[in-house]
Scaffold this motif. Structure first.
Motif, mmCIF file in Angstrom:
data_model
loop_
_atom_site.group_PDB
_atom_site.id
_atom_site.type_symbol
_atom_site.label_atom_id
_atom_site.label_comp_id
_atom_site.label_asym_id
_atom_site.label_seq_id
_atom_site.Cartn_x
_atom_site.Cartn_y
_atom_site.Cartn_z
ATOM 1 N N UNK A 9 4.525 -9.283 -18.272
ATOM 2 C CA UNK A 9 4.913 -9.805 -16.972
ATOM 3 C C UNK A 9 5.712 -8.808 -16.142
ATOM 4 N N UNK A 10 6.194 -7.754 -16.770
ATOM 5 C CA UNK A 10 6.901 -6.719 -16.022
ATOM 6 C C UNK A 10 5.945 -5.672 -15.455
ATOM 7 N N UNK A 11 4.689 -5.739 -15.836
ATOM 8 C CA UNK A 11 3.697 -4.787 -15.345
ATOM 9 C C UNK A 11 3.259 -5.170 -13.930
ATOM 10 N N UNK A 12 2.707 -4.223 -13.175
ATOM 11 C CA UNK A 12 2.224 -4.550 -11.827
ATOM 12 C C UNK A 12 0.930 -5.340 -11.867
ATOM 13 N N UNK A 13 0.605 -5.936 -10.737
ATOM 14 C CA UNK A 13 -0.727 -6.495 -10.521
ATOM 15 C C UNK A 13 -1.564 -5.395 -9.869
ATOM 16 N N UNK A 14 -2.615 -4.986 -10.533
ATOM 17 C CA UNK A 14 -3.456 -3.923 -9.974
ATOM 18 C C UNK A 14 -4.490 -4.539 -9.034
ATOM 19 N N UNK A 15 -4.570 -3.980 -7.832
ATOM 20 C CA UNK A 15 -5.555 -4.375 -6.830
ATOM 21 C C UNK A 15 -6.520 -3.214 -6.667
ATOM 22 N N UNK A 16 -7.798 -3.468 -6.839
ATOM 23 C CA UNK A 16 -8.807 -2.422 -6.708
ATOM 24 C C UNK A 16 -9.381 -2.476 -5.296
ATOM 25 N N UNK A 17 -9.142 -1.415 -4.523
ATOM 26 C CA UNK A 17 -9.663 -1.340 -3.167
ATOM 27 C C UNK A 17 -8.597 -1.507 -2.112
ATOM 28 N N UNK A 18 -8.534 -0.562 -1.171
ATOM 29 C CA UNK A 18 -7.545 -0.611 -0.086
ATOM 30 C C UNK A 18 -8.216 -0.889 1.249
ATOM 31 N N UNK A 19 -9.160 -1.829 1.235
ATOM 32 C CA UNK A 19 -9.728 -2.325 2.478
ATOM 33 C C UNK A 19 -8.891 -3.466 3.024
ATOM 34 N N UNK A 20 -9.373 -4.196 4.026
ATOM 35 C CA UNK A 20 -8.576 -5.285 4.609
ATOM 36 C C UNK A 20 -8.158 -6.337 3.593
ATOM 37 N N UNK A 43 -10.140 8.531 0.236
ATOM 38 C CA UNK A 43 -8.941 9.299 0.572
ATOM 39 C C UNK A 43 -8.121 8.672 1.684
ATOM 40 N N UNK A 44 -8.439 7.430 2.041
ATOM 41 C CA UNK A 44 -7.709 6.737 3.097
ATOM 42 C C UNK A 44 -7.922 5.239 2.950
ATOM 43 N N UNK A 45 -7.069 4.432 3.577
ATOM 44 C CA UNK A 45 -7.333 2.986 3.574
ATOM 45 C C UNK A 45 -8.587 2.702 4.390
ATOM 46 N N UNK A 46 -9.308 1.678 3.993
ATOM 47 C CA UNK A 46 -10.528 1.337 4.719
ATOM 48 C C UNK A 46 -11.557 2.446 4.679
ATOM 49 N N UNK A 94 -7.596 2.757 12.090
ATOM 50 C CA UNK A 94 -6.501 3.577 12.617
ATOM 51 C C UNK A 94 -5.355 2.749 13.184
ATOM 52 N N UNK A 95 -5.648 1.593 13.779
ATOM 53 C CA UNK A 95 -4.615 0.806 14.442
ATOM 54 C C UNK A 95 -4.030 -0.307 13.572
ATOM 55 N N UNK A 96 -4.650 -0.568 12.438
ATOM 56 C CA UNK A 96 -4.175 -1.656 11.579
ATOM 57 C C UNK A 96 -3.988 -1.208 10.128
ATOM 58 N N UNK A 97 -5.055 -0.722 9.509
ATOM 59 C CA UNK A 97 -4.958 -0.384 8.091
ATOM 60 C C UNK A 97 -4.093 0.842 7.842
ATOM 61 N N UNK A 98 -4.167 1.850 8.699
ATOM 62 C CA UNK A 98 -3.321 3.034 8.517
ATOM 63 C C UNK A 98 -1.833 2.678 8.626
ATOM 64 N N UNK A 107 3.383 1.573 1.287
ATOM 65 C CA UNK A 107 3.114 3.005 1.231
ATOM 66 C C UNK A 107 3.363 3.609 -0.151
ATOM 67 N N UNK A 108 4.259 3.018 -0.907
ATOM 68 C CA UNK A 108 4.559 3.527 -2.251
ATOM 69 C C UNK A 108 3.789 2.785 -3.333
ATOM 70 N N UNK A 109 2.858 1.935 -2.917
ATOM 71 C CA UNK A 109 2.144 1.088 -3.869
ATOM 72 C C UNK A 109 0.644 1.327 -3.839
ATOM 73 N N UNK A 110 0.203 2.441 -3.216
ATOM 74 C CA UNK A 110 -1.221 2.743 -3.102
ATOM 75 C C UNK A 110 -1.478 4.136 -3.666
#
Length: 458
Positions: A9-20, A43-46, A94-98, A107-110
């Motif tokens: 329970x101290x481990x993170x929840x891993x999320x695969x994919x940095x889309x919306x 190399x970038x979100x979305x 550029x206006x939302x996901x970035x 920013x420290x979790x991706x």
């Protein structure tokens, strides 16, 4: 990896994919007091959206932003886009996901350029059910050419389907010759930027578009716009059905009038002879012509020579990396089995799918969830509004809280995005990523719900 429940329970929840949907999942996890770790292959979100960044969305900004994400962004001084403006895919990034990925606590979790290659649990394979109970998830990743294992208390796979296009073959298998590396130079993908970066691949050429959904419509509209610039350009459209009528949409009966108008515009282009339509055209074989280009052979024996092929035949989920998990998937739709009857494209459009949460999305592996486009398997009826509700429910569940599904008010007949090079923005349009309601392609859409907000991050 043997671990106590306390350690797990101290481990993170891993999320695969940095889309919306992946970033929305991370935002909801943060609000629930959980620690997310987002793994993004690009190399970038979305990163997947970047591939169709030239496409304009149906939905204005006010329907494209998740509530939890907005709450993270507002304290940063983020300037919210005009709520009535329709963004392109690139503007969505550029206006939302970035800003979301680089200016908030996320920013420290991706981790970017981190490809997930497999997911398992504990130190036993999935045949050892009892030994895996209560153990941590093992997520194998590859970054900078090096493989390593990460561990998580739970995993949310929001990696989308963009990297796994459906083949052109009508049987679900690739057409003969489709995978020949020599043909790669002639295959443009579903949504080529023929008015921009890929202008030279289509201008003055004969281009075949395969598919009957809105990705096909995007490309057909752009190709006819290109044809006005270069009259030597020829546009050929192959559909598997006996008629292209379904692709023209519901006209003035459409729950989204502008989408209906775009279908009517496509109809007029066909009727005026700007697009050559081939019906009952199931692709059987592709081969390179002696003089260059592609010879396309259809199952009824017809053949056509073209300079380029845009296969807008949709996408399917990559399930290989989940082989070591015990999943409960529908054998046809390849979505969670309890979700399949709600989204089956033979019976449902985008607007008839009910809001749903963890009870519908659950698998035999407690703590593992498919979310977003990937949760819909091969069904093309996914709405981003529904994806946001999915991850809201999942985050609450993982935190031990109840999250009742929201009664989403979705427009009938589905919501899909079609780029129109001629038409001005209108605030009544709704939608987000490329989609369809014909069973071939993915749909990602933003819709008005009264509470929040339509192939993709990993």
């Amino acid at each position: 990896m043997a671990s106590s429940a306390h350690t797990v329970n101290e481990l993170p929840v891993i999320v695969i994919g940095a889309g919306p949907v992946g970033l929305a999942a991370a935002a909801h996890l943060v609000e629930q007091g959980l620690d997310p770790l987002v793994l993004e292959a690009g190399d970038q979100p979305g990163a997947a959206i970047h591939n169709w960044g030239h496409i304009k969305l149906f939905s204005p900004w006010r329907f494209n932003i998740d509530d939890a994400c907005r709450r993270l962004l507002e304290p940063t001084g983020w300037n919210a886009p005009s709520p009535t403006r329709l963004p392109t895919g690139e503007q969505l990034v550029s206006e939302y996901l970035f800003p979301l990925a680089f200016s908030t606590v996320l920013k420290d979790k991706i981790r970017f350029q981190t490809q997930v290659t497999g997911v398992s649990r504990g130190d036993r394979d999935k045949t050892h059910t009892a030994a895996r109970q209560g153990t941590a998830y093992t997520v194998r990743v590859e970054a900078d050419g090096t493989a390593s294992d990460l561990h998580a208390r739970a995993v949310i796979d929001a990696s989308g389907t963009w990297s796994q296009p459906n083949p052109m073959g009508a049987s679900g298998l690739p057409a003969l010759g489709e995978e020949d590396p020599a043909l790669g130079q002639y295959l443009t993908g579903a949504l080529p930027d023929v008015l921009g970066a890929e202008h030279n691949r289509a201008a003055g050429k004969r281009v075949l578009v395969v598919g009957a959904g809105h990705s096909a419509t995007n490309t057909l509209l752009n190709l006819t716009a290109l044809k006005r610039e270069d009259t030597q350009t020829q546009v050929v459209w192959a559909v598997r059905g006996e008629s292209a009528e379904r692709s023209f949409g519901g006209g003035d009966r459409d729950g989204l009038p502008e989408r209906g108008a775009l279908g009517e515009r496509l109809r007029r282009l066909v009727e005026a002879g700007h697009i050559q339509v081939m019906t009952s055209a199931a692709v059987r074989r592709l081969s390179e012509a002696e003089s260059g280009g592609v010879v396309v052979e259809f199952s009824d024996g017809r053949m056509i020579n073209v300079d380029a092929v845009a296969a807008a035949t949709g996408f399917r989920p990559d399930l290989e990396m989940l082989r070591e998990l015990r999943l409960d998937l529908d054998p046809g739709v390849e979505s969670p089995s309890r979700l399949a009857p709600l989204i089956d494209p033979e019976f449902h459009s985008c607007g008839t799918v009910k809001a749903h949460g963890t009870e519908v999305l659950a698998h035999p592996e407690d703590g593992f969830f498919l979310a977003g486009m990937k949760s819909y398997g091969r069904a093309p009826t996914f709405l981003l509004a529904t994806g946001y509700e999915q991850v809201r429910s999942i985050a609450a569940h993982l935190a031990g809280n109840d999250a009742e599904p929201i009664d989403l008010q979705l427009p009938e007949t589905g919501v899909c995005s079609v780029a129109d090079p001629e038409h001005a923005e209108t605030p009544d349009e709704l939608a987000e990523e490329p989609c369809t309601d014909n069973g071939l392609e993915p749909a990602v859409i933003g819709v008005p719900t009264g509470v929040e907000h339509g192939r993709r991050g990993h």
